[in-house]
Design an enzyme around this catalytic site. Structure first.
Site, short mmCIF file in Angstrom:
data_model
loop_
_atom_site.label_atom_id
_atom_site.label_comp_id
_atom_site.label_asym_id
_atom_site.label_seq_id
_atom_site.Cartn_x
_atom_site.Cartn_y
_atom_site.Cartn_z
N ASN A 188 36.27 36.83 30.66
CA ASN A 188 35.80 36.42 32.03
C ASN A 188 34.93 37.48 32.84
O ASN A 188 35.55 38.61 32.88
CB ASN A 188 37.23 36.45 32.83
CG ASN A 188 37.03 36.17 34.24
OD1 ASN A 188 35.89 35.86 34.73
ND2 ASN A 188 37.89 36.26 34.81
N LYS B 105 33.78 37.71 35.47
CA LYS B 105 34.00 37.91 36.86
C LYS B 105 32.60 38.10 37.77
O LYS B 105 31.57 37.48 37.15
CB LYS B 105 34.82 38.88 37.30
CG LYS B 105 36.02 39.12 36.22
CD LYS B 105 37.25 39.93 37.02
CE LYS B 105 38.29 39.86 36.00
NZ LYS B 105 39.68 40.34 36.72
N HIS C 288 42.14 31.12 38.38
CA HIS C 288 42.20 32.44 38.16
C HIS C 288 43.00 32.99 39.51
O HIS C 288 42.98 32.78 40.55
CB HIS C 288 40.87 32.94 38.10
CG HIS C 288 41.07 34.28 37.36
ND1 HIS C 288 41.31 35.57 38.28
CD2 HIS C 288 41.12 35.02 36.15
CE1 HIS C 288 41.43 36.63 37.58
NE2 HIS C 288 41.08 36.06 36.37
N GLU D 27 42.50 35.69 41.09
CA GLU D 27 41.52 36.27 42.24
C GLU D 27 41.05 35.01 42.81
O GLU D 27 40.91 35.09 44.16
CB GLU D 27 40.48 36.86 41.49
CG GLU D 27 40.88 38.22 40.95
CD GLU D 27 40.10 38.69 39.79
OE1 GLU D 27 38.86 38.22 39.54
OE2 GLU D 27 40.65 39.70 39.04
N GLU E 58 48.67 34.89 32.74
CA GLU E 58 48.14 36.32 33.42
C GLU E 58 49.02 36.69 34.46
O GLU E 58 48.75 36.76 35.57
CB GLU E 58 46.89 36.03 34.02
CG GLU E 58 45.85 35.49 32.94
CD GLU E 58 44.37 35.74 33.10
OE1 GLU E 58 43.51 36.61 32.51
OE2 GLU E 58 43.90 35.40 34.36
N GLY F 187 43.37 43.80 35.49
CA GLY F 187 42.64 45.09 36.23
C GLY F 187 43.37 46.19 36.47
O GLY F 187 42.58 47.04 37.02
N SER G 142 44.72 43.02 31.24
CA SER G 142 44.57 44.34 30.45
C SER G 142 44.57 44.28 29.14
O SER G 142 45.01 45.25 28.36
CB SER G 142 45.42 45.47 31.16
OG SER G 142 44.91 45.55 32.53
#
Ligand code: PEP
Length: 251
Positions: A9, A11, A95, A97, A167, A173, A213
């Protein structure tokens, strides 16, 4: 046997020139990989350039989001048909985010998943708990709700076509990876919920990716777990060498 899937991904990183360069490099270094499905998810604006760069190879193309309607007055949105027209085969949905910054809900994810499946796109449905939820012992309850609501009413055939990405938000991240044992425990629970909802055949077939990560240094032990069928990789997918090493994990 479930074919492992490793997805990167990107992003909101890499313009069209940079993205095409990275994609060409991955195409070269991963051309001999046959036993793993490889997918990259660049930003919308760079999909055509990246699509051209990977043409004829073994890397699939994903979008990071899409709208569930065919077309309409939805400024800033992109439809399934538009994605298909530039060579996209997969779409990341829900996702964390997008849930956190753009208010996406499980119900909205279901609409997108339904549209993706009906259009021939493979949805990669992201779920996972926050650190606070984990600390309060809510992990299983949170992922169960995300699965029940995000996959509500799908047929068995459709459910089989969904890829789930677990996730944990506290691992995205942050450099804090879930241990293989923690990830396996949640993956097994997810497979159990899928079994309850759609039966043993679907549960055996559905791929559950781990994300948070994932790096060259931890991918091997994660992939050794029996219910981890692949990885959704953020930061480490932006570098050809590290993403290639992740795709070529040894377990
Ligand atoms: C992600 O964006 O889905 C992700 C897991 O990011 P990272 O690998 O950087 O934690």
């Amino acid at each position: 046997m479930r074919k492992p899937l490793i997805a990167g991904n990107w992003k909101m990183y890499k313009n069209a020139t940079e993205g095409a360069k990275l994609a060409r490099s991955l195409k070269r270094s991963l051309r001999d990989v046959k036993d793993r499905e490889i997918v990259i998810a660049p930003p919308f604006a760079t999909l055509p350039a990246v699509s051209r760069a990977i043409a004829g190879g073994n890397i699939g193309l994903a979008a990071q989001n899409m709208h569930h309607q065919d077309e309409g007055a939805f400024t800033g949105e992109v439809s399934a048909d538009m994605l298909l027209s530039v060579g996209v085969g997969y779409v990341i949905i829900g996702h964390s985010e997008r849930r956190q910054y753009f208010g996406e809900t499980n119900k909205g994810c279901l609409e997108k998943i339904t549209k993706a499946l009906g259009s021939g796109l493979v949805p990669i449905y992201c779920i996972g708990e926050t650190l606070g939820e984990r600390k309060r012992g809510r992990t299983f309850a949170v992922v169960e709700k995300q699965i029940r609501e995000g996959l509500a009413g799908l047929s068995r055939t459709d459910a089989k076509g969904v890829v789930i990405a677990y996730e944990p938000i506290w691992a995205i991240g942050t450099g804090k990876t879930a241990t293989p044992q923690i990830a396996q425990e949640v993956h097994a629970r997810i497979r159990g919920i899928i079994k309850e909802l759609f039966g043993a055949g679907v549960a055996r077939a559905v791929r559950i990716l781990y994300g948070g990560s994932v790096k060259p240094g931890n991918v091997d032990t994660l992939m050794a777990e029996k219910d981890i069928d692949g990885a959704l990789v953020g930061g480490a997918s932006l570098d050809a060498k590290s993403f290639s090493r992740i795709v070529k994990y040894v377990s």
